[in-house]
Design a protein around this motif. Sequence first.
Motif, mmCIF file in Angstrom:
data_model
loop_
_atom_site.group_PDB
_atom_site.id
_atom_site.type_symbol
_atom_site.label_atom_id
_atom_site.label_comp_id
_atom_site.label_asym_id
_atom_site.label_seq_id
_atom_site.Cartn_x
_atom_site.Cartn_y
_atom_site.Cartn_z
ATOM 1 N N ARG A 58 -7.415 -0.627 11.941
ATOM 2 C CA ARG A 58 -6.499 0.462 11.603
ATOM 3 C C ARG A 58 -5.943 1.073 12.880
ATOM 4 N NH1 ARG A 58 -11.720 1.952 11.525
ATOM 5 N NH2 ARG A 58 -12.306 4.030 12.204
ATOM 6 N N SER A 59 -4.913 1.852 12.720
ATOM 7 C CA SER A 59 -4.377 2.541 13.888
ATOM 8 C C SER A 59 -4.867 3.983 13.857
ATOM 9 C CB SER A 59 -2.851 2.488 13.904
ATOM 10 O OG SER A 59 -2.323 3.025 12.723
ATOM 11 N N GLY A 60 -5.020 4.552 15.032
ATOM 12 C CA GLY A 60 -5.492 5.928 15.150
ATOM 13 C C GLY A 60 -4.792 6.608 16.309
ATOM 14 N N ARG A 61 -5.235 7.792 16.611
ATOM 15 C CA ARG A 61 -4.657 8.572 17.713
ATOM 16 C C ARG A 61 -5.738 9.041 18.657
ATOM 17 N NH1 ARG A 61 0.432 9.175 17.770
ATOM 18 N NH2 ARG A 61 1.421 9.088 15.770
ATOM 19 N N ASN A 62 -5.426 8.962 19.937
ATOM 20 C CA ASN A 62 -6.304 9.517 20.949
ATOM 21 C C ASN A 62 -6.153 11.038 20.865
ATOM 22 O OD1 ASN A 62 -7.340 10.627 23.333
ATOM 23 N ND2 ASN A 62 -6.943 8.741 24.466
ATOM 24 N N PRO A 63 -7.222 11.780 20.586
ATOM 25 C CA PRO A 63 -7.095 13.222 20.412
ATOM 26 C C PRO A 63 -6.702 13.969 21.698
ATOM 27 C CG PRO A 63 -9.396 12.576 20.243
ATOM 28 C CD PRO A 63 -8.595 11.324 20.336
#
Length: 90
Positions: A58-63
């Motif tokens: 899945r794709s995510g985001r670096n916080p």
Amino acid sequence: MRKPELAAAIAEKTGLTREKAGEVVNAFTDQVSAATARGEDVTLIGFGTFNIRSREARSGRNPQTGASIEIPASKTVGFKAGKALKDAIK
């Protein structure tokens, strides 16, 4: 409860020495680990089931930066509590 405390409780309840109870706990965890590594479910009726769960990529985001990242597919061990364990917690 940690592993030494569990071994002590088993020793007290069964009359085994703490060392033997520790060996039993280690043997149990080793066998559950080996079975799940082979992809097998481990079911203890009334207690629960250890099984392998797959997570899709899945794709995510670096916080910190907000940059988009790709999270690869992975496997993890799951546990589903059995009826007796659920009832004991209520």
